[in-house]
Design a protein around this motif. Structure first.
Motif, PDB file in Angstrom:
ATOM      1  N   VAL A   8       1.222  -1.110  -0.123  1.00 13.86           N
ATOM      2  CA  VAL A   8       0.033   0.205  -0.125  1.00 13.86           C
ATOM      3  C   VAL A   8       0.780   1.268   0.329  1.00 13.86           C
ATOM      4  CG1 VAL A   8      -1.817   1.241   1.665  1.00 13.86           C
ATOM      5  CG2 VAL A   8      -1.799  -1.357   0.969  1.00 13.86           C
ATOM      6  N   ILE A   9       0.696   1.790  -0.913  1.00 11.02           N
ATOM      7  CA  ILE A   9       1.427   2.978  -0.818  1.00 11.02           C
ATOM      8  C   ILE A   9       0.614   4.430  -0.824  1.00 11.02           C
ATOM      9  CG2 ILE A   9       2.812   5.174  -3.064  1.00 11.02           C
ATOM     10  CD1 ILE A   9       3.160   2.690  -4.871  1.00 11.02           C
ATOM     11  N   ASN A  26       8.693   8.450  -0.492  1.00  7.89           N
ATOM     12  CA  ASN A  26       7.909   7.077  -0.045  1.00  7.89           C
ATOM     13  C   ASN A  26       7.739   6.337   1.118  1.00  7.89           C
ATOM     14  OD1 ASN A  26       8.777   7.175  -3.264  1.00  7.89           O
ATOM     15  ND2 ASN A  26      10.020   6.068  -2.967  1.00  7.89           N
ATOM     16  N   ILE A  27       6.476   6.756   1.069  1.00  7.77           N
ATOM     17  CA  ILE A  27       6.150   5.643   2.466  1.00  7.77           C
ATOM     18  C   ILE A  27       4.729   4.800   2.040  1.00  7.77           C
ATOM     19  CG2 ILE A  27       4.570   6.466   4.698  1.00  7.77           C
ATOM     20  CD1 ILE A  27       5.274   9.321   3.791  1.00  7.77           C
ATOM     21  N   TYR A  28       5.371   3.586   1.923  1.00  6.76           N
ATOM     22  CA  TYR A  28       4.617   2.209   2.074  1.00  6.76           C
ATOM     23  C   TYR A  28       4.006   1.141   3.334  1.00  6.76           C
ATOM     24  CZ  TYR A  28       9.106   1.003   1.248  1.00  6.76           C
ATOM     25  OH  TYR A  28      10.557   0.506   1.603  1.00  6.76           O
ATOM     26  N   LYS A  29       3.394   0.151   3.123  1.00  5.03           N
ATOM     27  CA  LYS A  29       3.345  -0.623   4.263  1.00  5.03           C
ATOM     28  C   LYS A  29       2.398  -2.082   3.337  1.00  5.03           C
ATOM     29  CE  LYS A  29      -1.428   0.348   5.979  1.00  5.03           C
ATOM     30  NZ  LYS A  29      -1.990   0.416   7.262  1.00  5.03           N
ATOM     31  N   SER A  34       0.700  -2.756  10.058  1.00  2.00           N
ATOM     32  CA  SER A  34       0.030  -2.192  11.623  1.00  2.00           C
ATOM     33  C   SER A  34       1.429  -0.639  11.714  1.00  2.00           C
ATOM     34  CB  SER A  34       0.136  -2.622  12.248  1.00  2.00           C
ATOM     35  OG  SER A  34       1.525  -3.500  12.954  1.00  2.00           O
ATOM     36  N   GLY A  35       2.058  -1.008  10.424  1.00  2.00           N
ATOM     37  CA  GLY A  35       3.994   0.305  10.787  1.00  2.00           C
ATOM     38  C   GLY A  35       3.787   0.882   8.570  1.00  2.00           C
ATOM     39  N   ASP A  55       3.985   4.968  13.241  1.00  2.00           N
ATOM     40  CA  ASP A  55       2.310   4.886  13.178  1.00  2.00           C
ATOM     41  C   ASP A  55       1.376   5.032  11.817  1.00  2.00           C
ATOM     42  OD1 ASP A  55       2.899   3.544  15.659  1.00  2.00           O
ATOM     43  OD2 ASP A  55       2.537   5.532  16.728  1.00  2.00           O
ATOM     44  N   ASP A  56       1.655   6.180  11.521  1.00  2.00           N
ATOM     45  CA  ASP A  56       0.743   7.032  10.577  1.00  2.00           C
ATOM     46  C   ASP A  56       1.997   7.467   9.326  1.00  2.00           C
ATOM     47  OD1 ASP A  56       0.636   9.749  10.918  1.00  2.00           O
ATOM     48  OD2 ASP A  56      -0.601   8.926  12.740  1.00  2.00           O
ATOM     49  N   ASP A  57       1.187   7.060   7.825  1.00  2.00           N
ATOM     50  CA  ASP A  57       1.933   8.517   7.276  1.00  2.00           C
ATOM     51  C   ASP A  57       2.500   9.704   7.095  1.00  2.00           C
ATOM     52  OD1 ASP A  57      -0.951   9.168   6.574  1.00  2.00           O
ATOM     53  OD2 ASP A  57      -0.928   8.396   4.567  1.00  2.00           O
TER      54      ASP A  57
END
Length: 88
Positions: A8-9, A26-29, A34-35, A55-57
Motif C-alpha cells: 500500500v503506497i 516513499n511511504i508504504y506498508k 500495522s506500520g 504509526d501513520d503515514d
C-alpha cells in the motif's frame, strides 16, 4: 497457497525539492500491516530507508522532512556516511 500481500503506497508519498535537490519520499506498508515504512530516494537512485516503522503515514512524512532539513539535502544526495555501496 497463500498470496503475497500487496504493498500500500501512501498518498503522503511525494517528490520534494530541498535546497535545489530533488528527492522522492516513499511511504508504504504491507496490506494489513500495522506500520508505515519510510524511504527517501535521490535523483541517482540511491535509497535511504529508515529502520523504524511509523504509526501513520503523516508521521513518516514529517520525519523525512525534519531529517532532510536537519541533515541537509546535500547529505542525502552525496549518500551520507551511512551508505554502503554495492560492489558489482
Amino acid at each position: 497457497m497463500e498470496r503475497e500481500p500487496n504493498i500500500v503506497i501512501s498518498g503522503a508519498s511525494q517528490r520534494i525539492v530541498e535546497d535545489g535537490i530533488p528527492l522522492k519520499v516513499n511511504i508504504y506498508k504491507l496490506e494489513g500491516g500495522s506500520g508505515w515504512s519510510l524511504e527517501v530516494v535521490t535523483e541517482d537512485g540511491t535509497s535511504i530507508v529508515w529502520d523504524d516503522l511509523f504509526d501513520d503515514d503523516q508521521a513518516a512524512f514529517e520525519e523525512a522532512v525534519t531529517t532532510i532539513r536537519a541533515e541537509g539535502a546535500q547529505a542525502f544526495a552525496k549518500g551520507g556516511s551511512n551508505v554502503i555501496p554495492f560492489n558489482r
